[in-house]
Design a protein around this motif. Structure first.
Motif, PDB file in Angstrom:
ATOM      1  N   THR A   1      57.553 126.059   2.100  1.00  0.00           N
ATOM      2  CA  THR A   1      56.678 126.544   1.093  1.00  0.00           C
ATOM      3  C   THR A   1      56.914 128.116   0.950  1.00  0.00           C
ATOM      4  O   THR A   1      56.912 128.865   2.158  1.00  0.00           O
ATOM      5  CB  THR A   1      54.967 126.323   1.295  1.00  0.00           C
TER       6      THR A   1
ATOM      7  N   ARG B   1      56.494 132.000   0.940  1.00  0.00           N
ATOM      8  CA  ARG B   1      55.423 132.782   1.068  1.00  0.00           C
ATOM      9  C   ARG B   1      55.573 134.295   1.251  1.00  0.00           C
ATOM     10  O   ARG B   1      56.900 134.574   1.139  1.00  0.00           O
ATOM     11  CB  ARG B   1      54.712 132.266   2.474  1.00  0.00           C
TER      12      ARG B   1
ATOM     13  N   ARG C   1      50.386 125.964   1.900  1.00  0.00           N
ATOM     14  CA  ARG C   1      50.455 126.821   2.825  1.00  0.00           C
ATOM     15  C   ARG C   1      50.757 126.254   4.153  1.00  0.00           C
ATOM     16  O   ARG C   1      51.217 127.078   4.938  1.00  0.00           O
ATOM     17  CB  ARG C   1      49.485 127.763   2.652  1.00  0.00           C
TER      18      ARG C   1
ATOM     19  N   ARG D   1      47.001 126.117  -1.971  1.00  0.00           N
ATOM     20  CA  ARG D   1      46.176 126.248  -0.474  1.00  0.00           C
ATOM     21  C   ARG D   1      46.945 125.216   0.233  1.00  0.00           C
ATOM     22  O   ARG D   1      47.195 125.353   1.479  1.00  0.00           O
ATOM     23  CB  ARG D   1      44.908 126.381  -0.647  1.00  0.00           C
TER      24      ARG D   1
ATOM     25  N   HIS E   1      54.668 136.309   6.352  1.00  0.00           N
ATOM     26  CA  HIS E   1      53.333 135.218   6.494  1.00  0.00           C
ATOM     27  C   HIS E   1      54.103 134.140   7.282  1.00  0.00           C
ATOM     28  O   HIS E   1      55.132 133.854   6.910  1.00  0.00           O
ATOM     29  CB  HIS E   1      53.066 135.094   5.288  1.00  0.00           C
TER      30      HIS E   1
END
Length: 189
Positions: A76, A78, A71, A68, A82
């Motif tokens: 990162t 994803r 994010r 989490r 997104h």
């Protein structure tokens, strides 16, 4: 008292109890939290998965917390489509009390512009009707400003009167209704 906190291991027990509340209320999707299982996709995202059994362990829950927190980072991995988002867990008087989740998406895709907006949030069923969502959104606005957003798009289903009141209590100005979504803009300063 309502606080916004970055995900942390101290919330594990309360987070899992909240998860059970959402299941009992038959609410699988939680805005602001994200799914426990994200399949790999054709864009190169390798996927991610967490199980309830894993999250019962210190190591498993620490992995979810890191997932989490990561994010918000630009690089990162994803799912395709997104955008980076900063996840907060809504806390209460007890420093380990999890009341819900809130996420600030750093930018808008066409889907986010039409449907989901910059901010998503959910409050566990046992903590609703106490002003938690209203206060959490109020606390999120300066955080969004710190990300360079002078206003944020916040949406809710047309049938979700409670969420519309949360947004309006924070200065939300209705732009329009698209399908089943009410779309509001909220100034961050």
């Amino acid at each position: 008292m309502v606080v916004l906190a970055r995900p942390h291991a101290r919330y594990r027990r309360s987070y899992l109890r909240a998860h059970d509340e959402f299941l009992e209320a038959r609410e699988g999707h939680r805005d602001g939290e994200g799914a426990w299982v994200e399949p790999a996709d054709a864009g190169g995202y390798p996927g991610a998965a967490f199980s309830r059994a894993e999250l019962e362990t210190d190591e498993g829950f620490a992995r979810l917390v890191r997932f989490r927190l990561d994010r918000s980072l630009e690089d990162t991995p994803r799912p395709t489509g997104h955008v980076p988002s900063t996840v907060y867990w809504i806390g209460g008087d007890d420093p380990a009390e999890y009341l819900g989740s809130l996420s600030i998406r750093h930018s808008l895709t066409p889907f986010l512009r039409d449907v989901a907006g910059h901010v998503g949030y959910s409050v566990r069923p046992g903590a609703r009707r106490r002003g938690v969502a209203t206060e959490a959104l109020r606390l999120a606005l300066p955080e969004a400003a710190a990300l360079g957003l002078d206003r944020v798009l916040v949406t809710c289903d047309t049938a979700n009167v409670a969420s519309a009141k949360v947004i309006e209590a924070n200065g939300g100005v209705l732009e329009d209704v698209r399908g089943v979504k009410r779309r509001y803009w909220v100034a961050t300063t």
